[in-house]
Design a protein around this motif. Structure first.
Motif, short mmCIF file in Angstrom:
data_model
loop_
_atom_site.label_atom_id
_atom_site.label_comp_id
_atom_site.label_asym_id
_atom_site.label_seq_id
_atom_site.Cartn_x
_atom_site.Cartn_y
_atom_site.Cartn_z
N ASN A 138 -5.42 15.71 -7.17
CA ASN A 138 -6.86 15.45 -7.31
C ASN A 138 -7.28 14.10 -6.76
O ASN A 138 -8.37 13.63 -7.07
N GLY A 139 -6.40 13.47 -6.00
CA GLY A 139 -6.76 12.18 -5.42
C GLY A 139 -6.00 11.05 -6.08
O GLY A 139 -5.10 11.26 -6.90
N PRO A 140 -6.36 9.82 -5.71
CA PRO A 140 -5.64 8.66 -6.25
C PRO A 140 -5.93 8.45 -7.73
O PRO A 140 -7.08 8.58 -8.15
N LEU A 141 -4.90 8.13 -8.48
CA LEU A 141 -5.05 7.89 -9.92
C LEU A 141 -4.52 6.48 -10.20
O LEU A 141 -3.32 6.21 -10.06
N ILE A 142 -5.43 5.58 -10.59
CA ILE A 142 -5.04 4.20 -10.85
C ILE A 142 -4.38 4.13 -12.22
O ILE A 142 -5.01 4.44 -13.23
N LEU A 143 -3.11 3.76 -12.25
CA LEU A 143 -2.35 3.75 -13.51
C LEU A 143 -2.54 2.45 -14.28
O LEU A 143 -2.37 2.44 -15.51
N THR A 144 -2.86 1.38 -13.59
CA THR A 144 -2.88 0.05 -14.22
C THR A 144 -4.30 -0.35 -14.63
O THR A 144 -4.74 -1.47 -14.40
N ARG A 145 -5.00 0.62 -15.23
CA ARG A 145 -6.29 0.32 -15.84
C ARG A 145 -6.14 0.34 -17.36
O ARG A 145 -5.18 0.87 -17.90
N LEU A 146 -7.16 -0.18 -18.01
CA LEU A 146 -7.17 -0.20 -19.47
C LEU A 146 -7.37 1.21 -20.02
O LEU A 146 -7.69 2.15 -19.27
N GLU A 147 -7.22 1.35 -21.30
CA GLU A 147 -7.43 2.63 -21.99
C GLU A 147 -8.77 3.26 -21.61
O GLU A 147 -8.87 4.47 -21.39
N TYR A 194 -9.54 -1.39 -3.12
CA TYR A 194 -10.15 -0.08 -3.35
C TYR A 194 -10.30 0.71 -2.05
O TYR A 194 -10.21 1.95 -2.05
N ALA A 195 -10.52 0.00 -0.93
CA ALA A 195 -10.58 0.70 0.37
C ALA A 195 -9.24 1.36 0.66
O ALA A 195 -9.18 2.48 1.18
N GLY A 196 -8.15 0.68 0.32
CA GLY A 196 -6.82 1.26 0.52
C GLY A 196 -6.56 2.40 -0.45
O GLY A 196 -6.05 3.46 -0.05
N ILE A 197 -6.92 2.19 -1.73
CA ILE A 197 -6.70 3.24 -2.74
C ILE A 197 -7.41 4.53 -2.34
O ILE A 197 -6.88 5.63 -2.51
N GLU A 198 -8.61 4.39 -1.80
CA GLU A 198 -9.39 5.57 -1.39
C GLU A 198 -8.62 6.44 -0.39
O GLU A 198 -8.82 7.65 -0.34
N LYS A 199 -7.73 5.83 0.36
CA LYS A 199 -6.94 6.58 1.37
C LYS A 199 -5.64 7.13 0.79
O LYS A 199 -4.87 7.78 1.50
N ARG A 209 -1.14 9.28 5.48
CA ARG A 209 0.11 8.54 5.69
C ARG A 209 -0.06 7.08 5.27
O ARG A 209 -1.17 6.58 5.15
N VAL A 210 1.09 6.44 5.09
CA VAL A 210 1.06 5.02 4.69
C VAL A 210 0.20 4.22 5.66
O VAL A 210 -0.55 3.33 5.25
N GLY A 211 0.28 4.55 6.94
CA GLY A 211 -0.52 3.81 7.93
C GLY A 211 -2.01 3.91 7.68
O GLY A 211 -2.76 2.97 8.00
N ASP A 212 -2.47 5.01 7.13
CA ASP A 212 -3.90 5.16 6.82
C ASP A 212 -4.32 4.18 5.73
O ASP A 212 -5.40 3.59 5.78
N VAL A 213 -3.45 4.03 4.74
CA VAL A 213 -3.73 3.11 3.62
C VAL A 213 -3.70 1.67 4.13
O VAL A 213 -4.61 0.87 3.89
N SER A 214 -2.65 1.35 4.87
CA SER A 214 -2.48 -0.01 5.39
C SER A 214 -3.64 -0.39 6.31
O SER A 214 -4.17 -1.51 6.23
N TYR A 215 -4.02 0.54 7.16
CA TYR A 215 -5.10 0.27 8.11
C TYR A 215 -6.42 0.01 7.38
O TYR A 215 -7.20 -0.88 7.78
N ALA A 216 -6.66 0.77 6.32
CA ALA A 216 -7.91 0.59 5.56
C ALA A 216 -7.99 -0.82 4.97
O ALA A 216 -9.04 -1.47 5.01
N VAL A 217 -6.87 -1.30 4.44
CA VAL A 217 -6.83 -2.66 3.88
C VAL A 217 -7.08 -3.69 4.99
O VAL A 217 -7.90 -4.60 4.87
#
Ligand code: MG
Ligand code: MG
Length: 274
Positions: free
Chosen positions: A248-257, A139-144, A150-158
């Motif tokens: 509008n930000g990150p959208l998690i696709l692999t959640r339930l209905e 979730y820390a990565g998703i938030e970025k 950039r990809v580095g921001d996501v990777s760094y957060a993880v």
């Protein structure tokens, strides 16, 4: 291990299909999650997920995935020191094990890819902490995952989240773009430098997948040529969601209905709901 795979930008209609794929995948993973308990085999866990895929008339891109030999199942089920790519079979889950399930779904030509790690029976406090930290690192990565980052921001957060809790991140396996095929560009490592790498744009979809290890960053591949284990035999953990970058930000696709994740250990922080 360098990848130069194409990065694709999905249209809003394509994202709707990917969200539908993600819901099916989440339902399959939830069925697997509910199956996890001491005494079941890893094949039983795989079968629970496959039953859902069958119900929807869809297949997993894992089946026959090219490798040393075609991958023989719809999921990976990996236990304790197995990081990824465990092949479901006769192995029985024991009390205190931590069990990772990774599943893919191909629906109307698009792929969803997601994973969780869950406790079987009573697990040690150390193992439970690892599960929670890895889920939260995701979730820390998703938030970025925001347009303009950039990809580095996501990777760094993880990486930061894992390392501040005293753990290691894998250097050998990465997250990835996902779309009409399971592995597209960009590669999204679990370590990185803020501000570096590919710029995120609306319509990109990334399967972000922290793989976090207790004692080492090093892994080896087992004689079955698929299963990846920690080199020192220490515990490890894997969580994954396929996530779209939107205006509008990150959208998690692999959640339930209903917007929930198929497995929840640490709970869900306030990232964009579907
Ligand atoms: Mg996966
Ligand atoms: Mg993946």
């Amino acid at each position: 291990m360098a990848w130069y795979r194409k990065i694709t930008i999905k249209t809003p209609d394509e994202l709707k299909i990917m969200r539908a794929a993600g819901k099916i995948n989440a339902e399959a993973l939830q069925a697997a999650y509910k199956m996890i308990r001491p005494g079941v085999t890893t094949a039983d866990i795989n079968a629970a997920a496959e039953e859902v895929l069958r119900k929807y008339g869809v297949t997993s891109p894992f089946m026959n995935y090219p490798g040393p030999y075609p991958y023989p199942a719809s999921t990976n089920v990996s236990i304790n020191d197995e990081l990824v790519h465990g092949i479901p079979g006769k192995r029985k889950v024991k009390n205190g094990d931590i069990v990772s399930v990774d599943c893919g779904t191909t629906y109307e030509g698009f792929v969803a890819d997601s994973a969780f790690t869950a406790p079987a029976g009573e697990v040690s406090p150390e193992a439970m902490r690892l599960l929670k930290v890895t889920e939260q690192a995701l979730y820390a990565g998703i938030e970025k995952m925001r347009a303009g980052n950039r990809v580095g921001d996501v990777s760094y957060a993880v990486q930061q989240y894992a390392e501040k809790h005293g753990y290691y991140v894998t250097r050998e396996y990465t997250g990835h773009g996902v779309g009409r095929v399971m592995h597209e560009g960009p590669q999204v490592p679990n370590y990185g430098i803020p501000g570096r790498g590919v710029e995120l744009q609306p319509g990109m979809v990334i399967a972000l997948e922290p793989m976090i290890l207790v004692g080492t960053e090093r892994t080896r591949v087992c004689p079955d040529e698929w299963t990846v284990v920690t080199e020192d035999g220490s515990l490890c953990c894997h969580w994954e969601h396929s996530v779209a970058v939107t205006e509008n930000g990150p959208l998690i696709l692999t959640r339930l209905e209903n917007g929930e994740s198929p497995a929840q250990i640490a709970g869900q922080p306030g990232v964009e709901q579907v």
